[in-house]
Write an enzyme that holds these catalytic residues in place. Sequence first.
Site, PDB file in Angstrom:
ATOM      1  N   CYS A  93      -7.235  25.346 -53.831  1.00  0.00           N
ATOM      2  CA  CYS A  93      -8.651  25.125 -53.342  1.00  0.00           C
ATOM      3  C   CYS A  93      -9.742  24.616 -54.238  1.00  0.00           C
ATOM      4  CB  CYS A  93      -9.008  26.634 -52.868  1.00  0.00           C
ATOM      5  SG  CYS A  93     -10.214  26.349 -51.691  1.00  0.00           S
ATOM      6  N   HIS A 192      -4.254  30.746 -50.741  1.00  0.00           N
ATOM      7  CA  HIS A 192      -4.706  31.871 -51.523  1.00  0.00           C
ATOM      8  C   HIS A 192      -3.733  32.925 -51.301  1.00  0.00           C
ATOM      9  CE1 HIS A 192      -8.640  30.192 -53.387  1.00  0.00           C
ATOM     10  NE2 HIS A 192      -8.813  29.888 -52.015  1.00  0.00           N
TER      11      HIS A 192
END
Length: 263
Positions: A93, A192
């Site tokens: 990310c 994630h």
Amino acid sequence: MKLRICHLYPDLLNLYGDRGNILILAQRARWRGWEVEVDYRSLGERIDPFAYDLIFLGGGPDQEQGVVSEDLKIKGPLLLEAAEAGVAILSICGGYQLLGHFYRSARGEVFPGVGLFPVYTEAGAKRLRGNIAVELGFLPGGAPVVGFENHSGRTYLEGGEPLGRVLYGYGNNGLDGTEGVRYRRALGTYLHGPLLAKNPHLADYILKLALERRHGQVELEPLDDALEMTVNRQVYLRFGRKNFLKFRRPRSSSPNKPAFSLR
Ligand code: GLN
């Protein structure tokens, strides 16, 4: 055998349990009898990226990304050199965004990235958030990679190779069905979760990548991943069904609707 990992900016880039990825890699290495060394490097600290088999960067909010972007003006060229030489990198990310050309925040600030990945990222109005499943064609066995994403950034590839294709969720930008990027032994992804907890097949792929530079092709001793792969399957189906119920209504023309396909 010894596995040497560097967690870059652990105090700034470490959202949603990203650090768990290092715990998982280290444990899977120890189960096979290897030694593991994990170093932590942050702002202003010197780094010798060639001293590592794997460099890890997690996700982080815009403000932290701004600070990291400044520091990467020093460390970035070294990371580039190391990636070219085949050092493995896993970035998630916010860390992934900063290995591209730049990240433009919703407030219009532009945080320059390292330029390792041929991507750029611009924040959009709506956060792209939820459970995601991705098909990574190069993984043996064909099981999807499952995770959780939460980003306002839309990442666009300028050539290069995506890491995988979105089965459901948003991925890089919610539009083109791509997720993440790969260049040499460097991977970027929006997943994630932490990414590797429910994806032992990807964890082992990354371990192999990490060891290849110093040891050539490595055959990993198989581990019993029955439980982890059951979780992978259950998560995939559970959130797949939810997405199916949520998105089976006729689609509006609004962009950034998650893609959907359940195998
Ligand atoms: N700030 C970035 C975004 O929202 C990264 C967020 C993250 O790392 N989860 O796009």
